[in-house]
Design a protein around this motif. Structure first.
Motif, short mmCIF file in Angstrom:
data_model
loop_
_atom_site.label_atom_id
_atom_site.label_comp_id
_atom_site.label_asym_id
_atom_site.label_seq_id
_atom_site.Cartn_x
_atom_site.Cartn_y
_atom_site.Cartn_z
N ASN A 97 -7.81 7.98 -10.98
CA ASN A 97 -6.68 7.29 -11.62
C ASN A 97 -7.05 6.89 -13.05
N PRO A 98 -6.36 7.44 -14.03
CA PRO A 98 -5.31 8.46 -13.99
C PRO A 98 -5.85 9.81 -13.50
N PRO A 99 -4.98 10.66 -12.99
CA PRO A 99 -5.44 11.97 -12.52
C PRO A 99 -5.81 12.89 -13.68
N VAL A 100 -6.75 13.80 -13.40
CA VAL A 100 -7.20 14.73 -14.44
C VAL A 100 -6.95 16.19 -14.03
N GLY A 101 -6.17 16.39 -12.99
CA GLY A 101 -5.88 17.76 -12.55
C GLY A 101 -5.47 17.77 -11.10
N GLY A 102 -5.03 18.93 -10.65
CA GLY A 102 -4.58 19.08 -9.28
C GLY A 102 -3.14 19.57 -9.24
N ASP A 103 -2.57 19.60 -8.05
CA ASP A 103 -1.17 20.01 -7.91
C ASP A 103 -0.28 19.09 -8.75
N HIS A 104 0.82 19.63 -9.22
CA HIS A 104 1.66 18.86 -10.13
C HIS A 104 3.09 19.37 -10.12
N ASN A 105 3.96 18.61 -10.74
CA ASN A 105 5.37 18.99 -10.84
C ASN A 105 5.51 20.19 -11.77
N GLN A 106 6.53 20.99 -11.52
CA GLN A 106 6.72 22.19 -12.35
C GLN A 106 7.14 21.86 -13.78
N ALA A 107 7.59 20.62 -14.02
CA ALA A 107 7.98 20.21 -15.37
C ALA A 107 6.86 19.36 -15.98
N TRP A 108 6.50 19.63 -17.20
CA TRP A 108 5.47 18.84 -17.88
C TRP A 108 6.13 17.72 -18.67
N MET A 109 5.35 16.68 -18.94
CA MET A 109 5.80 15.64 -19.87
C MET A 109 5.68 16.20 -21.28
N THR A 110 6.67 15.93 -22.10
CA THR A 110 6.55 16.31 -23.51
C THR A 110 5.30 15.63 -24.07
N CYS A 111 4.46 16.43 -24.68
CA CYS A 111 3.14 15.93 -25.12
C CYS A 111 2.85 16.33 -26.56
#
Length: 218
Positions: A97-111
């Motif tokens: 925490n915070p995560p640094v990888g792994g399964d995730h949502n198909q939408a990314w946060m604008t970065c």
């Protein structure tokens, strides 16, 4: 006026005209020489000025490359091969925490240098890390001045994002795919080293993937 006097006056007038022409030509030559000299000086100055900044830019690139090769003191690393990259629609329980990888949502946060003042979904932020972003997070232990300093830095840095994570262990944390660093102050030189090394760094699973047109926090 006699013919002799008229002839003398015409000769004198012609002589004056010739003298004026010679003086004008001399002025033109001096002006040309002055213009060439000034132009040469300006060009030489511009060349020197340009060379100076090219050298400075090269020095900066070399410094960044050197920083990228050095290990970031105190960073934590996870085996990239064990960080899965599946797209899921449900919440994910991450081991860090915070995560640094792994399964995730198909939408990314604008970065694209995005500063979020409210918490954002981990699953979307992890997708941003997959694209080579660095995620800077903070909690209420962080000084307001440090938060502002880092927010200003993020706003100027593509492939970065920032948001609060109240239940994280450190006051200020930087996360990239498989990498994480905790610092106490924004002035810590490791902040810039981490950004230099991991923004679109070698750890990126999908280098060059977009950080724009993602999910924006409400």
């Amino acid at each position: 006026m006699s013919r002799t006097s008229k002839k003398s006056a015409a000769t004198a007038r012609k002589a004056r005209i010739e003298e004026m022409r010679r003086a004008e030509k001399a002025r033109e030559r001096r002006n040309r020489i002055l213009t060439i000299a000034v132009s040469t000086a300006i060009v030489a100055g511009l060349v020197g000025f340009g060379a100076y900044y090219v050298d400075r830019a090269n020095d900066k690139d070399e410094q960044q490359q050197a920083a990228a090769k050095k290990p970031v003191k105190g960073e934590k690393s996870w085996n990239a091969k064990k960080l899965t990259q599946n797209h899921v629609s449900k919440a994910v329980s991450y081991p860090m925490n915070p995560p640094v990888g792994g399964d995730h949502n198909q939408a990314w946060m604008t970065c694209d240098g995005s500063v979020y003042t409210k918490a954002i979904p981990n699953e979307n932020a992890v997708h941003s890390l997959e694209h080579g972003a660095v995620w800077i997070t903070y909690n209420d232990k962080a000084a307001d001045a440090d938060v502002k300093t880092l927010a200003d830095k993020v706003a100027k840095t593509p492939y970065t994002l920032m948001s609060p994570v109240e239940d994280q262990a450190g006051a200020l944390m930087l996360s990239a795919w498989g990498k994480q660093l905790t610092v106490e102050k924004a002035s810590d030189p490791r902040v810039q080293q981490f950004l230099t090394k991991y923004v679109q760094g070698p750890q990126t699973p999908e280098p060059g993937a977009a950080c724009t047109n993602g999910i924006d926090a409400a």
